[in-house]
Design a protein around this motif. Sequence first.
Motif, PDB file in Angstrom:
ATOM      1  N   UNK A 136      17.020  17.755  35.973  1.00  0.00           N
ATOM      2  CA  UNK A 136      15.901  18.445  35.339  1.00  0.00           C
ATOM      3  C   UNK A 136      16.120  19.866  35.420  1.00  0.00           C
ATOM      4  N   UNK A 137      16.939  20.353  36.542  1.00  0.00           N
ATOM      5  CA  UNK A 137      17.259  21.699  36.895  1.00  0.00           C
ATOM      6  C   UNK A 137      18.384  22.255  35.787  1.00  0.00           C
ATOM      7  N   UNK A 138      18.837  21.425  34.974  1.00  0.00           N
ATOM      8  CA  UNK A 138      19.970  21.883  34.198  1.00  0.00           C
ATOM      9  C   UNK A 138      19.347  21.603  32.598  1.00  0.00           C
ATOM     10  N   UNK A 139      18.102  21.110  32.491  1.00  0.00           N
ATOM     11  CA  UNK A 139      17.704  20.694  30.903  1.00  0.00           C
ATOM     12  C   UNK A 139      17.433  22.126  30.332  1.00  0.00           C
ATOM     13  N   UNK A 140      17.520  22.336  29.110  1.00  0.00           N
ATOM     14  CA  UNK A 140      17.508  23.507  28.227  1.00  0.00           C
ATOM     15  C   UNK A 140      15.846  23.822  28.251  1.00  0.00           C
ATOM     16  N   UNK A 141      15.907  25.147  28.424  1.00  0.00           N
ATOM     17  CA  UNK A 141      14.176  25.291  28.479  1.00  0.00           C
ATOM     18  C   UNK A 141      13.247  25.195  27.231  1.00  0.00           C
ATOM     19  N   UNK A 142      14.108  25.048  26.004  1.00  0.00           N
ATOM     20  CA  UNK A 142      13.267  24.850  24.896  1.00  0.00           C
ATOM     21  C   UNK A 142      12.600  23.412  25.077  1.00  0.00           C
ATOM     22  N   UNK A 143      13.525  22.548  25.674  1.00  0.00           N
ATOM     23  CA  UNK A 143      12.891  21.027  25.998  1.00  0.00           C
ATOM     24  C   UNK A 143      11.445  21.172  26.829  1.00  0.00           C
ATOM     25  N   UNK A 144      11.447  21.880  27.808  1.00  0.00           N
ATOM     26  CA  UNK A 144      10.221  22.183  28.362  1.00  0.00           C
ATOM     27  C   UNK A 144       9.242  22.778  27.476  1.00  0.00           C
ATOM     28  N   UNK A 145       9.372  23.681  26.787  1.00  0.00           N
ATOM     29  CA  UNK A 145       8.646  24.180  25.722  1.00  0.00           C
ATOM     30  C   UNK A 145       7.867  23.072  24.831  1.00  0.00           C
ATOM     31  N   UNK A 146       8.825  22.150  24.466  1.00  0.00           N
ATOM     32  CA  UNK A 146       8.185  21.067  23.610  1.00  0.00           C
ATOM     33  C   UNK A 146       7.410  20.190  24.488  1.00  0.00           C
ATOM     34  N   UNK A 147       7.759  19.885  25.689  1.00  0.00           N
ATOM     35  CA  UNK A 147       6.742  19.257  26.647  1.00  0.00           C
ATOM     36  C   UNK A 147       5.357  19.950  26.960  1.00  0.00           C
ATOM     37  N   UNK A 148       5.659  21.262  27.099  1.00  0.00           N
ATOM     38  CA  UNK A 148       4.376  21.988  27.015  1.00  0.00           C
ATOM     39  C   UNK A 148       3.400  22.014  25.829  1.00  0.00           C
ATOM     40  N   UNK A 149       4.213  22.066  24.666  1.00  0.00           N
ATOM     41  CA  UNK A 149       3.461  22.214  23.405  1.00  0.00           C
ATOM     42  C   UNK A 149       2.497  20.744  23.426  1.00  0.00           C
ATOM     43  N   UNK A 150       3.210  19.691  23.723  1.00  0.00           N
ATOM     44  CA  UNK A 150       2.688  18.318  23.581  1.00  0.00           C
ATOM     45  C   UNK A 150       1.676  18.165  24.543  1.00  0.00           C
ATOM     46  N   UNK A 235      12.354  31.168  25.076  1.00  0.00           N
ATOM     47  CA  UNK A 235      12.098  29.967  24.324  1.00  0.00           C
ATOM     48  C   UNK A 235      10.899  28.974  24.529  1.00  0.00           C
ATOM     49  N   UNK A 236      10.545  28.522  25.586  1.00  0.00           N
ATOM     50  CA  UNK A 236       9.283  27.830  25.913  1.00  0.00           C
ATOM     51  C   UNK A 236       8.156  28.343  25.440  1.00  0.00           C
ATOM     52  N   UNK A 237       7.886  29.819  25.349  1.00  0.00           N
ATOM     53  CA  UNK A 237       6.531  30.394  24.828  1.00  0.00           C
ATOM     54  C   UNK A 237       6.855  30.556  23.144  1.00  0.00           C
ATOM     55  N   UNK A 238       7.997  30.545  22.773  1.00  0.00           N
ATOM     56  CA  UNK A 238       8.047  30.622  21.329  1.00  0.00           C
ATOM     57  C   UNK A 238       7.783  29.300  20.771  1.00  0.00           C
ATOM     58  N   UNK A 239       8.169  28.020  21.377  1.00  0.00           N
ATOM     59  CA  UNK A 239       7.703  26.844  20.994  1.00  0.00           C
ATOM     60  C   UNK A 239       6.086  26.689  21.042  1.00  0.00           C
ATOM     61  N   UNK A 240       5.512  27.053  22.120  1.00  0.00           N
ATOM     62  CA  UNK A 240       4.177  27.249  22.256  1.00  0.00           C
ATOM     63  C   UNK A 240       3.320  27.872  21.201  1.00  0.00           C
ATOM     64  N   UNK A 241       4.194  28.618  20.388  1.00  0.00           N
ATOM     65  CA  UNK A 241       3.475  29.611  19.482  1.00  0.00           C
ATOM     66  C   UNK A 241       2.694  30.621  19.976  1.00  0.00           C
ATOM     67  N   UNK A 242       3.555  31.384  21.040  1.00  0.00           N
ATOM     68  CA  UNK A 242       2.954  32.493  21.475  1.00  0.00           C
ATOM     69  C   UNK A 242       2.829  33.719  20.833  1.00  0.00           C
ATOM     70  N   UNK A 243       1.795  34.271  20.187  1.00  0.00           N
ATOM     71  CA  UNK A 243       2.037  35.427  19.045  1.00  0.00           C
ATOM     72  C   UNK A 243       2.625  36.570  19.658  1.00  0.00           C
ATOM     73  N   UNK A 244       3.376  37.380  18.944  1.00  0.00           N
ATOM     74  CA  UNK A 244       4.032  38.805  19.066  1.00  0.00           C
ATOM     75  C   UNK A 244       3.132  39.929  18.951  1.00  0.00           C
ATOM     76  N   UNK A 245       1.867  39.868  18.141  1.00  0.00           N
ATOM     77  CA  UNK A 245       1.182  40.998  17.878  1.00  0.00           C
ATOM     78  C   UNK A 245      -0.265  40.546  18.258  1.00  0.00           C
ATOM     79  N   UNK A 246      -0.726  41.224  19.337  1.00  0.00           N
ATOM     80  CA  UNK A 246      -2.178  40.872  19.996  1.00  0.00           C
ATOM     81  C   UNK A 246      -2.821  42.332  20.236  1.00  0.00           C
ATOM     82  N   UNK A 247      -3.775  42.734  19.414  1.00  0.00           N
ATOM     83  CA  UNK A 247      -4.254  44.034  19.794  1.00  0.00           C
ATOM     84  C   UNK A 247      -5.080  44.287  20.995  1.00  0.00           C
TER      85      UNK A 247
END
Length: 310
Positions: A136-150, A235-247
């Motif tokens: 798990x220490x070598x798994x790409x971070x985007x995989x954890x993003x998918x896990x967090x999303x689900x 990458x994990x935050x992008x998968x979660x859909x974290x926005x870029x513009x928040x006032x």
Amino acid sequence: MADNKVKTEKTDQVSLIKKKTFKADSRQIERRVKLSGFLRSVFGVSIAMTLLVLVFLLVDIVRDSVGWLDWDFLTGNLSIFPEKAGIFGAIMGTVYMMLIVIPVTFILGVSTAIYLEEYAKPGKLKDFININLSNLASVPSVIFGLLGLALFSRLMGLGGSILAGGLTMSLLVLPIVVVAAQEALKAVPGFLREASYGLGADKWTTVSRVVLPVALPGMLTGFILGVSRAIGETAPLVVLGIPTLIMKIPQSVMDDFTTMPIQIYYWTLDTVLTPEYANLAAATIVVLLVVLFLMNSVAIFIRNKFEKKF
């Protein structure tokens, strides 16, 4: 006379063998010395090139941030206009996320390592857990993003909140912290445990009063690496859909948020349309590097303060 002659011949043969062996060893030593010198030169050139690239990048980033990194930039809100844009919301989002990542990762990571090293019995189950932690220490971070999303965003209904992002990042760095803590516990000298047991201490007293204080510096080293990775991941935050513009500025762990790495990522993409975004990204990178430097410095200071050598 015959016996003396035989002994003399044997002595001569032994001397000849020793000379040949010495000559062979001398040539082997000479080859190893040359190889060592060659590898030393190769490694030195590699380090020099790495430092040169790093210095070049830092100079380029600092140069691009000049004129944009000021107090208004640090305290202002995000804006679609480059000259009015600030990163206070991104800074607070990063801080709030790390306030979740740090305790969750440290408590779960250290607790897991203590159980595996001090309480778990040797067997297939323990070996299975250790192998999976290493993988798990070598798994790409985007995989954890998918896990967090689900798991966090959809199943638990947390959406793109600070809590969902912090828990996802905790999963990302948890294997690193567990493995580092295990190695730190293994490095504790055995005679310290034996001395504690000899004085009548029980298992938990030995672990909490003797083993943990000695292993703490090594644990903090892995923890520093894990937190540094978490604070710079995108990458994990992008998968979660974290926005870029928040006032608005986030006020609780259930609010939507953005972070400095996310802001750097999107500003870098938008430089094609608006060149000034490159300067904003460079200024944000400088702030992120300063935050990382301060966090690592504090952790290293704590580690060195509690470090004990036996």
